[in-house]
Motif scaffolding. Sequence first.
Motif, mmCIF file in Angstrom:
data_model
loop_
_atom_site.group_PDB
_atom_site.id
_atom_site.type_symbol
_atom_site.label_atom_id
_atom_site.label_comp_id
_atom_site.label_asym_id
_atom_site.label_seq_id
_atom_site.Cartn_x
_atom_site.Cartn_y
_atom_site.Cartn_z
ATOM 1 N N ILE A 88 39.880 58.922 25.090
ATOM 2 C CA ILE A 88 40.970 59.859 24.786
ATOM 3 C C ILE A 88 42.246 59.087 24.441
ATOM 4 O O ILE A 88 42.918 59.363 23.452
ATOM 5 C CB ILE A 88 41.231 60.796 25.998
ATOM 6 N N ILE A 89 42.549 58.093 25.255
ATOM 7 C CA ILE A 89 43.777 57.332 25.020
ATOM 8 C C ILE A 89 43.698 56.607 23.679
ATOM 9 O O ILE A 89 44.633 56.628 22.880
ATOM 10 C CB ILE A 89 44.047 56.334 26.169
ATOM 11 N N GLY A 90 42.534 56.013 23.408
ATOM 12 C CA GLY A 90 42.342 55.291 22.148
ATOM 13 C C GLY A 90 42.529 56.215 20.953
ATOM 14 O O GLY A 90 43.272 55.902 20.018
ATOM 15 N N LYS A 91 41.873 57.386 21.003
ATOM 16 C CA LYS A 91 41.939 58.309 19.854
ATOM 17 C C LYS A 91 43.343 58.882 19.692
ATOM 18 O O LYS A 91 43.849 58.998 18.579
ATOM 19 C CB LYS A 91 40.924 59.434 20.038
ATOM 20 N N THR A 92 43.956 59.247 20.814
ATOM 21 C CA THR A 92 45.303 59.819 20.722
ATOM 22 C C THR A 92 46.278 58.774 20.197
ATOM 23 O O THR A 92 47.166 59.076 19.391
ATOM 24 C CB THR A 92 45.747 60.350 22.111
ATOM 25 N N PHE A 93 46.078 57.557 20.649
ATOM 26 C CA PHE A 93 46.946 56.469 20.191
ATOM 27 C C PHE A 93 46.866 56.347 18.669
ATOM 28 O O PHE A 93 47.875 56.280 17.970
ATOM 29 C CB PHE A 93 46.519 55.146 20.841
ATOM 30 N N PHE A 136 56.246 51.227 18.519
ATOM 31 C CA PHE A 136 55.899 51.212 19.942
ATOM 32 C C PHE A 136 55.594 52.647 20.353
ATOM 33 O O PHE A 136 56.445 53.525 20.238
ATOM 34 C CB PHE A 136 57.074 50.664 20.769
ATOM 35 N N VAL A 137 54.365 52.892 20.798
ATOM 36 C CA VAL A 137 53.986 54.236 21.232
ATOM 37 C C VAL A 137 54.094 54.296 22.758
ATOM 38 O O VAL A 137 53.438 53.528 23.460
ATOM 39 C CB VAL A 137 52.529 54.567 20.799
ATOM 40 N N VAL A 150 58.039 55.851 19.617
ATOM 41 C CA VAL A 150 57.545 57.235 19.592
ATOM 42 C C VAL A 150 57.203 57.644 21.022
ATOM 43 O O VAL A 150 56.379 56.998 21.670
ATOM 44 C CB VAL A 150 56.235 57.356 18.759
ATOM 45 N N ASP A 151 57.859 58.723 21.512
ATOM 46 C CA ASP A 151 57.526 59.196 22.852
ATOM 47 C C ASP A 151 56.441 60.264 22.737
ATOM 48 O O ASP A 151 56.703 61.383 22.309
ATOM 49 C CB ASP A 151 58.778 59.775 23.532
ATOM 50 N N ALA A 152 55.206 59.904 23.091
ATOM 51 C CA ALA A 152 54.086 60.854 22.964
ATOM 52 C C ALA A 152 53.483 61.135 24.330
ATOM 53 O O ALA A 152 52.318 61.519 24.433
ATOM 54 C CB ALA A 152 53.054 60.276 22.014
#
Length: 510
Positions: free
Chosen positions: A293-298, A242-243, A271-273
């Motif tokens: 951005i959210i997709g790639k960082t995820f 779980f991110v 994972v706290d990101a």
Amino acid sequence: MIIVLNFGGQYCHLICRRIRELGVSAEILPFSASPDEVRRRRPQGIIFSGGPSSVYEQNAPMCDRNMLNLGVPVLGICYGLQLIAKMSKGVVKQKRREYGKNILAVKETGKLLKGLKKKEQVWASHGDSVISLPKEFRILGSTANCKFAAFENAALKLYGVQFHPEVSHTTHGMEILENFAISICGAGKDWNVKNLDRNLIAEIKKEVGSGSVLMATSGGVDSTVASVLFHKAIGDRLFCIFVDHGLIRKNELEDVKGIYGRFRLKHLFFVDASDKFLGRLKGVTDPEKKRDIIGKTFIEVFDAKAREIEDKFPAIKFLGQGTIYPDRIESAQPGGQASKIKSHHNVSLPEKMKLKVIEPLKELYKDEVRVLGKSLGIPNEILYRHPFPGPGLAIRILGEVTPDRIGMVREADYIFIEELKKSKMYGKIWQAFAALVPVRTVGVMGDSRTYDYIIVLRAVTSRDAMTADWARIPDEVLERISNRIISEVKGVNRVFYDISQKPPATIEYE
Ligand code: XMP
């Protein structure tokens, strides 16, 4: 079973689903499927879907001409009708457009329109029309601007409707599909989503063998149903991550822990990101850029955690996903013909990973997933939770995402949902949430002037998120919600209620 050939229409899967609702098995294939491929599946009928192209364009999607000679009935819907016409030496031209509600004047019912009245409400969406057809094609019905709105060629087993029988606005659309699938094709009623769990579990077992599966989980309906399916199939060889991207709802983390605790999942990693996500979103206002951005960082965060886990458990060979059909169609995957509306990051997740993707729910709509979840023993409070998008609150904060704004939208959302539950409205609504409009207006609170933000409340009813209507919430409930948000959420002095339908609006704001 019935094969639906996908020519890129937004409603292609809806056709398949409606056929299943009749109790008949249905499967979608891309328009490029060969007649042999179709024959191998031994369909009792074929449906050509709609699509955004014109049959006379150079690169318009076409299927093999022999598709009409397989000896089984073919029904063309919208673009599909025009394609049958073109392949049968008819002429298709750009004509006056017909969008939305139309009246079909039924000339003769034939087999296809059996049971329909002289005048029927139908829903159309086309710019082209058939203007001539060989005389063996009998016109069954016409609309004001379209002579060949429904036809039948019983000898060649070819049928067509220019409108969309699969959408609920076509009042007797289901009867037309039933006439086709049951009376004309002779299909039997043996499809039942309730039996799906056994088949899906067996398929997962077969595919995964002795390997292990890694999954991104969100605590939402889809990923929960998918992970419980995997868990039933392969037990402790399931690893869930779980991110936390910092854009989740209030109390979400605790809720997710509670849900998975129930199913005794052995390997669940959090994972706290949030710092990483919020850092990268700084100054970004464009909706697609935010999603990107959210997709790639995820993917990056998930990938790093996955590598850590893989070092300890090298048998991980698969990436499990709770992707459901609307996630794919709205991101323009099937057949590659539909136009892109929004990028869903959950769809792009696997591209970078070396694991083989398994998506057991990929052909299902949300309500089918819920029926499946129930047969897996998942409680209603989880199954009937409103959907929550992968990019989270970021797409409900119009403009830049800042910690202050996240705080406002999160608190307003919590109040909204709490009041809907208290007033027993929550279960009647497909999805409800608050969004923040970063525009300030003047108000007065106590004796002072305020200059604060606007919260929009969005609540919709829907069957599958493909179309949606705004929910009629009683005034007194809206009043309570508005009063609470304005007095409890600092920085907000106005509450709006969104009364737009999908289409033309979408459910989310970005
Ligand atoms: P729209 O806004 O396209 O939403 O009408 C249709 C449904 O999809 C959800 N949605 C998403 N779900 N990842 C998801 O998992 C996404 O990126 C995403 N974007 C929209 C939306 O909440 C609604 O239920």
